[in-house]
Scaffold this motif. Structure first.
Motif, PDB file in Angstrom:
ATOM      1  N   SER A 135       0.837  -1.198   0.000  1.00 18.25           N
ATOM      2  CA  SER A 135       0.000   0.000   0.000  1.00 18.25           C
ATOM      3  C   SER A 135       0.868   1.242   0.000  1.00 18.25           C
ATOM      4  O   SER A 135       1.981   1.245   0.538  1.00 18.25           O
ATOM      5  N   THR A 136       0.349   2.291  -0.618  1.00 14.61           N
ATOM      6  CA  THR A 136       0.957   3.621  -0.563  1.00 14.61           C
ATOM      7  C   THR A 136      -0.140   4.601  -0.174  1.00 14.61           C
ATOM      8  O   THR A 136      -1.180   4.661  -0.840  1.00 14.61           O
ATOM      9  N   VAL A 137       0.066   5.333   0.907  1.00 10.06           N
ATOM     10  CA  VAL A 137      -0.898   6.327   1.364  1.00 10.06           C
ATOM     11  C   VAL A 137      -0.198   7.679   1.436  1.00 10.06           C
ATOM     12  O   VAL A 137       0.815   7.823   2.131  1.00 10.06           O
ATOM     13  N   VAL A 138      -0.731   8.649   0.692  1.00  5.98           N
ATOM     14  CA  VAL A 138      -0.187  10.007   0.696  1.00  5.98           C
ATOM     15  C   VAL A 138      -1.206  10.916   1.368  1.00  5.98           C
ATOM     16  O   VAL A 138      -2.376  10.953   0.965  1.00  5.98           O
ATOM     17  N   THR A 139      -0.780  11.625   2.394  1.00  6.83           N
ATOM     18  CA  THR A 139      -1.672  12.482   3.176  1.00  6.83           C
ATOM     19  C   THR A 139      -1.254  13.933   3.046  1.00  6.83           C
ATOM     20  O   THR A 139      -0.063  14.251   3.172  1.00  6.83           O
TER      21      THR A 139
END
Length: 343
Positions: A135-139
Motif C-alpha cells: 500500500s501507498t498512502v499520501v496524506t
C-alpha cells in the motif's frame, strides 16, 4: 564507545528526560530477574548464529541509562541477570552484518521475574529480490497559503518476499520514488536509511528486511496561487496493490479524481472528514491523481500541537538519527494511550 554508541546514549538520555518519572534513576539493585533469549537464523541454508554480540540496554537504572553485553552460544542462546524492577525497561539489541535488531521493550517485576525472547536475524544480499508495495498512502498534512505550498507525507509498505535483507545495489539504492509536480523539497525518515533527489526521483537507500518495511517520505510542493488549484500525482515505482491520497476536507473546496483514479468513501479521522482518492493494482509507472481546488481556505492547524503531540514531534525528529527507532519503541509502550501524533 563509538560515535554511534555515544549518539544512541545521548538520544536515550533525552528519552529518559522526556518520560519523566517513568525512567528516573534508581538505586543499585541486586539481580533477582532473568532475561533469556535465543537468536534464530531466518535465512534458509545460512549458518546457525553463534558468537553473535548481544547488548542489553537498560532505561531507569542507577545512571538513567545502562548497557551490558554478552554473546550467543553455539545454539544462539543468551542470558542476562537483571533486577526485576518494573521501573526499568529492557531492550535487547543485536547487530548482524551492519543491521540492527531490537526486541520489544521488556518489563520485569517480582510477579514476573523472568522472560524469554527470540530475535530473528537474516543474511544480506545486493541481488534484487522480488519486491512489491502492499500500500501507498499520501496524506496532505499542511497548507501554507502565504507561500502557496502543500506539505505531503507518503507512507509505503514495501514487501520483500525473500528471506534475505536487501541492502540495495552497489551504490546502496533500494527504491527510486518519482517526485510529485512542483516539488520544492523532499526528505525521508528512518534508521539505516538515506534519501537524495536525483533527476526527478527521490532515491532511497534503505534496508529492506524480509516482510514489510515502512518507507516514510515527506514533500513540500508549490501550487499556482492564481489558479488556486493543484494536480497531485503519485506514481508507483513498483507493482502496488493499492494507492490512496488522503485530503482533509478543511483544506479544499472540491476535488476531482484524474485518470483511472476513483473517489473512495470519506473517512473520519480525529473528528474531521478526510476525502480519499484511490487506485488499485497499479503497475510500475502508473499514478493515482487528483485535482485539488479551492486551496485559499484557512491554514491547517499544526498537527504536532499540544503536549502529547509536542512530545511525539520531538521523538519523530530523533527517530531520523541513530537510535531513534528505540526511542519510539520505548515511548509508545510508556505513553500507551496517552496521546497520538496529530499527523
Amino acid at each position: 564507545m563509538t560515535g554511534a554508541g555515544r549518539a544512541a546514549r545521548a538520544l536515550l538520555l533525552l528519552l529518559a528526560l522526556a518520560l519523566g518519572g517513568a525512567v528516573l534513576p534508581a538505586a543499585a539493585q541486586a539481580p533477582d530477574g532473568e532475561i533469556r533469549g535465543r537468536i534464530i537464523q531466518g535465512t534458509a541454508g545460512a549458518p546457525a548464529p553463534e558468537g553473535i554480540p548481544v547488548q542489553l540496554i537498560i532505561l531507569g537504572g542507577a545512571d538513567g541509562l545502562e548497557t551490558t553485553d554478552t554473546v550467543s552460544d553455539a545454539g544462539g542462546a543468551f542470558r542476562f541477570e537483571v533486577p526485576a524492577d518494573p521501573q526499568r525497561t529492557y531492550v535487547a539489541r543485536v547487530e548482524h552484518h551492519g543491521v540492527q535488531y531490537l526486541s520489544q521493550p521488556l518489563l520485569l517485576s517480582r510477579e514476573l521475574p523472568s522472560i524469554e525472547i527470540e530475535v530473528t536475524i537474516f543474511e544480506a544480499t545486493r541481488e534484487p529480490p522480488k519486491l512489491r508495495i502492499e500500500s501507498t498512502v499520501v496524506t496532505l498534512l499542511a497548507l501554507d497559503r502565504a507561500a502557496a505550498q502543500l506539505t505531503l507525507e507518503r507512507v509505503g509498505e514495501v514487501l520483500n518476499e525473500s528471506d534475505r535483507i536487501y541492502r540495495g545495489d552497489e551504490s546502496g539504492g533500494t527504491l527510486r520514488l518519482p517526485l510529485p509536480d512542483g516539488v520544492a523539497g523532499a526528505s525521508g525518515a528512518g534508521t539505516d536509511s538515506g534519501f537524495a533527489i536525483e533527476g526527478g526521483v527521490l532515491a532511497a537507500t534503505i534496508t529492506l528486511r524480509p516482510g514489510a518495511t515502512s518507507v516514510v517520505t515527506r514533500y513540500v510542493v508549490g501550487y499556482d496561487r492564481a489558479e488556486d488549484a493543484y494536480n497531485l500525482r503519485i506514481t508507483a515505482p513498483l507493482a502496488t496493490e493499492r494507492m490512496e491520497i488522503e485530503v482533509p476536507a478543511r483544506f479544499i473546496q472540491d476535488l476531482e479524481p484524474l485518470g483511472g483514479s476513483e473517489q473512495a468513501d470519506a473517512r473520519e479521522v480525529s473528528g474531521e472528514r478526510v476525502e480519499v482518492v484511490a487506485l488499485s493494482e497499479a503497475r510500475p509507472g502508473e499514478s493515482v491523481s487528483v485535482r485539488l481546488e479551492g486551496l485559499a481556505g484557512r491554514n491547517a492547524a499544526n498537527p504536532l500541537a499540544g503536549s502529547a503531540g509536542a512530545l511525539w514531534g520531538a521523538l519523530l525528529a530523533l527517530a531520523v538519527t541513530s537510535g531513534g527507532a528505540l526511542l519510539l519503541l520505548v515511548a509508545r509502550q510508556r505513553l500507551g494511550s496517552g496521546g497520538e501524533a496529530g499527523a
